[in-house]
Design a protein around this motif. Sequence first.
Motif, mmCIF file in Angstrom:
data_model
loop_
_atom_site.group_PDB
_atom_site.id
_atom_site.type_symbol
_atom_site.label_atom_id
_atom_site.label_comp_id
_atom_site.label_asym_id
_atom_site.label_seq_id
_atom_site.Cartn_x
_atom_site.Cartn_y
_atom_site.Cartn_z
ATOM 1 N N ARG A 155 0.833 -1.203 0.000
ATOM 2 C CA ARG A 155 0.000 0.000 0.000
ATOM 3 C C ARG A 155 0.870 1.258 0.000
ATOM 4 O O ARG A 155 2.012 1.237 0.460
ATOM 5 C CB ARG A 155 -0.915 0.006 1.227
ATOM 6 C CG ARG A 155 -1.973 -1.061 1.216
ATOM 7 C CD ARG A 155 -2.736 -1.114 2.518
ATOM 8 N NE ARG A 155 -1.895 -1.538 3.636
ATOM 9 C CZ ARG A 155 -2.300 -1.627 4.890
ATOM 10 N NH1 ARG A 155 -3.547 -1.307 5.200
ATOM 11 N NH2 ARG A 155 -1.485 -2.030 5.840
ATOM 12 N N THR A 156 0.342 2.348 -0.525
ATOM 13 C CA THR A 156 1.015 3.637 -0.444
ATOM 14 C C THR A 156 1.219 3.995 1.027
ATOM 15 O O THR A 156 0.316 3.835 1.840
ATOM 16 C CB THR A 156 0.171 4.719 -1.137
ATOM 17 O OG1 THR A 156 -0.015 4.357 -2.513
ATOM 18 C CG2 THR A 156 0.849 6.078 -1.075
ATOM 19 N N LEU A 157 2.416 4.453 1.372
ATOM 20 C CA LEU A 157 2.765 4.752 2.760
ATOM 21 C C LEU A 157 2.756 6.259 3.011
ATOM 22 O O LEU A 157 3.220 7.037 2.173
ATOM 23 C CB LEU A 157 4.147 4.191 3.089
ATOM 24 C CG LEU A 157 4.271 2.655 3.046
ATOM 25 C CD1 LEU A 157 5.737 2.242 3.107
ATOM 26 C CD2 LEU A 157 3.497 2.034 4.201
ATOM 27 N N GLN A 181 9.366 6.131 -5.734
ATOM 28 C CA GLN A 181 8.755 7.432 -5.979
ATOM 29 C C GLN A 181 8.183 7.977 -4.674
ATOM 30 O O GLN A 181 7.620 7.237 -3.865
ATOM 31 C CB GLN A 181 7.650 7.307 -7.027
ATOM 32 C CG GLN A 181 8.185 7.080 -8.439
ATOM 33 C CD GLN A 181 9.090 8.219 -8.895
ATOM 34 O OE1 GLN A 181 8.643 9.361 -9.006
ATOM 35 N NE2 GLN A 181 10.354 7.921 -9.145
ATOM 36 N N ILE A 182 8.343 9.268 -4.475
ATOM 37 C CA ILE A 182 7.870 9.907 -3.247
ATOM 38 C C ILE A 182 7.328 11.286 -3.577
ATOM 39 O O ILE A 182 7.796 11.954 -4.502
ATOM 40 C CB ILE A 182 9.025 10.007 -2.206
ATOM 41 C CG1 ILE A 182 8.491 10.437 -0.840
ATOM 42 C CG2 ILE A 182 10.126 10.946 -2.679
ATOM 43 C CD1 ILE A 182 9.518 10.324 0.287
ATOM 44 N N LEU A 218 5.019 12.989 3.898
ATOM 45 C CA LEU A 218 5.710 12.161 2.899
ATOM 46 C C LEU A 218 4.752 11.088 2.395
ATOM 47 O O LEU A 218 4.205 10.327 3.188
ATOM 48 C CB LEU A 218 6.947 11.501 3.505
ATOM 49 C CG LEU A 218 7.897 12.389 4.326
ATOM 50 C CD1 LEU A 218 9.080 11.570 4.825
ATOM 51 C CD2 LEU A 218 8.380 13.565 3.503
ATOM 52 N N ILE A 219 4.554 11.039 1.084
ATOM 53 C CA ILE A 219 3.725 10.011 0.464
ATOM 54 C C ILE A 219 4.657 9.123 -0.350
ATOM 55 O O ILE A 219 5.280 9.581 -1.313
ATOM 56 C CB ILE A 219 2.643 10.619 -0.460
ATOM 57 C CG1 ILE A 219 1.914 11.782 0.242
ATOM 58 C CG2 ILE A 219 1.672 9.542 -0.906
ATOM 59 C CD1 ILE A 219 1.078 11.387 1.425
ATOM 60 N N LEU A 220 4.783 7.870 0.054
ATOM 61 C CA LEU A 220 5.776 6.960 -0.538
ATOM 62 C C LEU A 220 5.099 5.811 -1.263
ATOM 63 O O LEU A 220 4.176 5.186 -0.740
ATOM 64 C CB LEU A 220 6.684 6.411 0.563
ATOM 65 C CG LEU A 220 7.847 5.522 0.137
ATOM 66 C CD1 LEU A 220 8.902 6.323 -0.620
ATOM 67 C CD2 LEU A 220 8.470 4.847 1.354
ATOM 68 N N ASP A 221 5.573 5.553 -2.462
ATOM 69 C CA ASP A 221 5.043 4.435 -3.246
ATOM 70 C C ASP A 221 5.248 3.124 -2.497
ATOM 71 O O ASP A 221 6.284 2.912 -1.864
ATOM 72 C CB ASP A 221 5.775 4.378 -4.594
ATOM 73 C CG ASP A 221 4.965 3.681 -5.671
ATOM 74 O OD1 ASP A 221 3.768 3.424 -5.437
ATOM 75 O OD2 ASP A 221 5.527 3.388 -6.736
#
Length: 277
Positions: A155-157, A181-182, A218-221
């Motif tokens: 899941r996206t973190l 990707q972030i 921070l949105i992390l792939d």
Amino acid sequence: MKGNLYVCATPIGNLEDITIRTLNTLKEVDLIAAEDTRHSIKLLNHFSISKPLTSYHEHNKDSKGSVIIEKMLNGENVAIITDAGMPGISDPGEDLIRQAIDAGIKVDVLPGATAFVTALVGSGLKTRKFAFEGFLNRDKKIRRQELEELKHERRTLIFYESPHRLKNTLSDILSILGDRQISICREITKKYEEIIRTSVEDALNIFKEREIKGEFVLILDGFSGEIQSLNNNDDLSIREYVTKLIEDGMSKKDATKHVAKERKLPKNEVYQEVLDL
């Protein structure tokens, strides 16, 4: 007759993001519990709201929580607000909400601004499934353990981070989760709002060259590769793997050597993860 607890989201930057329902509720309650009364009085004054304020924050939540619950049990209606966003998200409001529910007090949550949802939607990364992790631990060892546990999370973190820990967190993410990707969101809805969509490695290079200010989301792939050799315990963190080997009869010293060799890690790094075992 018991009063109600109203959980009121406040703007995360732009004051126009407050809802009409929240404004009306703040005008009608008997008491407003605020994370920082000095900060919240500015918001209330802006909207010409004059109500009694009391502080409720991480350092007084145990003593003050009981006082607030008692007031609601005696019929007073209380609104809880945080400095910005939704109370209860990485916030001690979570404890007051739980106390109110346990006491049989009705809890009304008023929708509104939330930093991580805003950042997620604007990230360009997958939004169908995501895991909100909030703030990682300040302690480097524990923070790295937390990231190890997320190594194969698809899941996206989502993480919150403060400016003075941003580079260390990005470095640990790169080291443990790899170059993904972030989307790095700063000062959401404020004058200097910024969204940087890049890779983790490039993000580290960007922030090496600039002054770091503001609060970050921070949105992390999520993990997208194949999980290799599950039979070799690749799904376990370093600590979990060493513990398993010890439980299987191996000495701590030999278990540490084995994990370091198998995962191609410095033996001292593995040793630091299991010092207290």
